[in-house]
Scaffold this active site. Structure first.
Site, mmCIF file in Angstrom:
data_model
loop_
_atom_site.group_PDB
_atom_site.id
_atom_site.type_symbol
_atom_site.label_atom_id
_atom_site.label_comp_id
_atom_site.label_asym_id
_atom_site.label_seq_id
_atom_site.Cartn_x
_atom_site.Cartn_y
_atom_site.Cartn_z
ATOM 1 N N LYS A 35 101.099 26.070 48.032
ATOM 2 C CA LYS A 35 102.242 25.154 48.082
ATOM 3 C C LYS A 35 101.853 23.684 47.881
ATOM 4 O O LYS A 35 102.597 22.929 47.262
ATOM 5 C CB LYS A 35 102.990 25.302 49.419
ATOM 6 C CG LYS A 35 103.775 26.595 49.516
ATOM 7 C CD LYS A 35 104.565 26.628 50.815
ATOM 8 C CE LYS A 35 105.382 27.898 50.912
ATOM 9 N NZ LYS A 35 106.283 27.877 52.074
ATOM 10 N N THR B 239 96.185 20.360 68.155
ATOM 11 C CA THR B 239 95.460 19.146 67.774
ATOM 12 C C THR B 239 96.459 17.993 67.775
ATOM 13 O O THR B 239 97.262 17.850 66.847
ATOM 14 C CB THR B 239 94.846 19.310 66.363
ATOM 15 O OG1 THR B 239 94.161 20.565 66.317
ATOM 16 C CG2 THR B 239 93.904 18.178 66.030
ATOM 17 N N ASP C 82 112.369 25.108 52.033
ATOM 18 C CA ASP C 82 112.072 25.748 53.323
ATOM 19 C C ASP C 82 112.869 25.141 54.483
ATOM 20 O O ASP C 82 113.435 25.860 55.311
ATOM 21 C CB ASP C 82 110.579 25.631 53.650
ATOM 22 C CG ASP C 82 109.725 26.565 52.811
ATOM 23 O OD1 ASP C 82 110.225 27.639 52.418
ATOM 24 O OD2 ASP C 82 108.559 26.223 52.554
ATOM 25 N N THR D 67 104.029 30.417 47.186
ATOM 26 C CA THR D 67 103.768 30.678 48.597
ATOM 27 C C THR D 67 102.282 30.495 48.895
ATOM 28 O O THR D 67 101.522 30.010 48.046
ATOM 29 C CB THR D 67 104.338 32.064 49.007
ATOM 30 O OG1 THR D 67 104.204 32.214 50.410
ATOM 31 C CG2 THR D 67 103.632 33.215 48.292
HETATM 32 P P1 ATR Z 1 100.997 26.414 57.950
HETATM 33 O O1 ATR Z 1 101.093 26.178 56.472
HETATM 34 O O2 ATR Z 1 101.394 27.790 58.394
HETATM 35 O O3 ATR Z 1 101.658 25.347 58.741
HETATM 36 P P2 ATR Z 1 98.523 25.204 58.709
HETATM 37 O O4 ATR Z 1 98.835 23.971 57.923
HETATM 38 O O5 ATR Z 1 97.133 25.756 58.683
HETATM 39 O O6 ATR Z 1 99.427 26.410 58.253
HETATM 40 O O7 ATR Z 1 98.971 24.941 60.226
HETATM 41 C C1 ATR Z 1 98.846 25.915 61.216
HETATM 42 C C2 ATR Z 1 99.467 25.402 62.509
HETATM 43 O O8 ATR Z 1 99.376 26.425 63.503
HETATM 44 C C3 ATR Z 1 98.783 24.189 63.077
HETATM 45 O O9 ATR Z 1 99.716 23.420 63.799
HETATM 46 C C4 ATR Z 1 97.738 24.817 64.011
HETATM 47 O O10 ATR Z 1 97.297 23.992 65.052
HETATM 48 P P3 ATR Z 1 96.075 22.932 64.780
HETATM 49 O O11 ATR Z 1 96.704 21.808 64.004
HETATM 50 O O12 ATR Z 1 95.642 22.529 66.144
HETATM 51 O O13 ATR Z 1 95.045 23.672 64.007
HETATM 52 C C5 ATR Z 1 98.578 25.928 64.593
HETATM 53 N N1 ATR Z 1 97.776 27.018 65.136
HETATM 54 C C6 ATR Z 1 97.017 27.910 64.435
HETATM 55 N N2 ATR Z 1 96.431 28.793 65.261
HETATM 56 C C7 ATR Z 1 96.806 28.437 66.529
HETATM 57 C C8 ATR Z 1 96.528 28.977 67.821
HETATM 58 N N3 ATR Z 1 95.748 30.044 67.994
HETATM 59 N N4 ATR Z 1 97.107 28.373 68.887
HETATM 60 C C9 ATR Z 1 97.906 27.296 68.728
HETATM 61 N N5 ATR Z 1 98.206 26.742 67.534
HETATM 62 C C10 ATR Z 1 97.662 27.306 66.447
#
Ligand code: ATR
Length: 275
Positions: free
Chosen positions: A67, A155, A104, A63
């Site tokens: 990963k 993004t 997953d 986890t």
């Molecule tokens: P995970 O393994 O949980 O997917 P990650 O790869 O860091 O973690 O991705 C986090 C996701 O949540 C991304 O899509 C991120 O958006 P960005 O690509 O723009 O960074 C999104 N995310 C995180 N915080 C956010 C927020 N406050 N509002 C909207 N999207 C958010």
């Protein structure tokens, strides 16, 4: 006869529900499984994995935040892990190779379809986020042949990159990518795969993505209704689910990969909900 040893590795790991889930599976199926939790040092996941298997361990769940490292470390990858770019399940095959799998996406699809009766075939699906969690579920969602699947992310370039990566798995589905402000009509299924709620944030979506029949699924889970699901309820959603079922189903699929037996998940989900 001594039990076969399994574990989940992460950092931190104290709150992991995996040991509880797998011990419930073991007692239910009678499989001789012992399952623990291991916190690996942030800078030495590899040694932790090596020592576990050298000590006779049979399989690992992996986890946050390891990963992707688990995926890179493996000598062989299942097809679903290959595309996911991350692994949550490790074991050795009969040739002695370390195999990476990812259960997953299978867990999400099973929870939606089997536990909640959601029809994905022909559905218009909106997926929020474009990080590792979303990458892990896109293949299994597309395999259910939705009519369309839109990836929306803060993004947009990251959503575009996933669109390019999964274009070859879209089949007849209309696969697209955009920012949060673009979706402007109701969807059948909305899956929140962002980590926004960890910061108490909400993806700034238009409320008209929700109609009475929209199923809303937050891959996060918590004792209270998640921030995203509360927003959905406030905007007219009738069916909202959190990710507890996905957590149990991905664990069950790992258990099946290791032991060849798929445990009954409904009683385990009920038990965890009432813990
Ligand atoms: P995970 O393994 O949980 O997917 P990650 O790869 O860091 O973690 O991705 C986090 C996701 O949540 C991304 O899509 C991120 O958006 P960005 O690509 O723009 O960074 C999104 N995310 C995180 N915080 C956010 C927020 N406050 N509002 C909207 N999207 C958010």
């Amino acid at each position: 006869m001594s039990n076969d040893l399994y574990a989940v590795v992460g950092h931190p790991i104290g709150h992991s529900k995996s040991p509880r889930i797998h011990s419930l599976f073991a007692s239910q199926t009678g499989e001789p499984v012992e399952y623990t939790a291991i916190q690996a040092p942030l800078d030495d996941f590899t040694t932790t994995v090596r020592q576990f298997f050298e000590g006779g361990g049979k399989g690992l769940n992996v986890t946050v935040p390891f990963k992707e490292q688990a995926w890179r470390l493996a000598e062989s990858r299942t097809t679903r892990a290959e595309k996911a770019g991350a692994a949550n399940t490790l074991y050795h095959n009969s040739e002695g190779q370390l195999v990476a799998d990812n259960t997953d996406g299978c867990g999400l699809v099973r929870d939606l379809m089997s536990n909640h009766g959601v029809k994905l075939e022909g559905a218009r699906i909106l997926v929020l986020g474009a990080g590792g969690a979303v990458r892990g579920v896109l293949g299994p969602l597309l395999a259910q042949k939705p009519a369309s699947l839109k990836i929306a992310n803060r993004t947009v370039a990251k959503a575009d990159a996933l669109l390019a990566l999964f274009a070859d798995e879209a089949g007849a589905a209309d696969l697209s990518a955009c920012g949060f402000d673009e979706p402007d009509q109701p969807f059948d299924v909305i899956v929140n795969g962002t980590s926004a709620s960890l910061q108490g944030d909400l993806p700034p979506l238009r409320a008209n993505v929700i109609a009475a029949g929209t199923v809303v699924y937050d891959m996060m889970y918590s004792l209270q209704t998640t921030t995203f699901n509360q927003w959905a309820l406030d905007n007219g959603a009738v069916e909202v689910f959190d990710g507890l079922g996905m957590l149990v189903e991905q664990a069950a699929e790992s258990f099946r990969v290791w032991r060849g037996v798929y445990p009954e998940t409904a009683p385990v989900i009920d038990t965890l909900r009432n813990d």
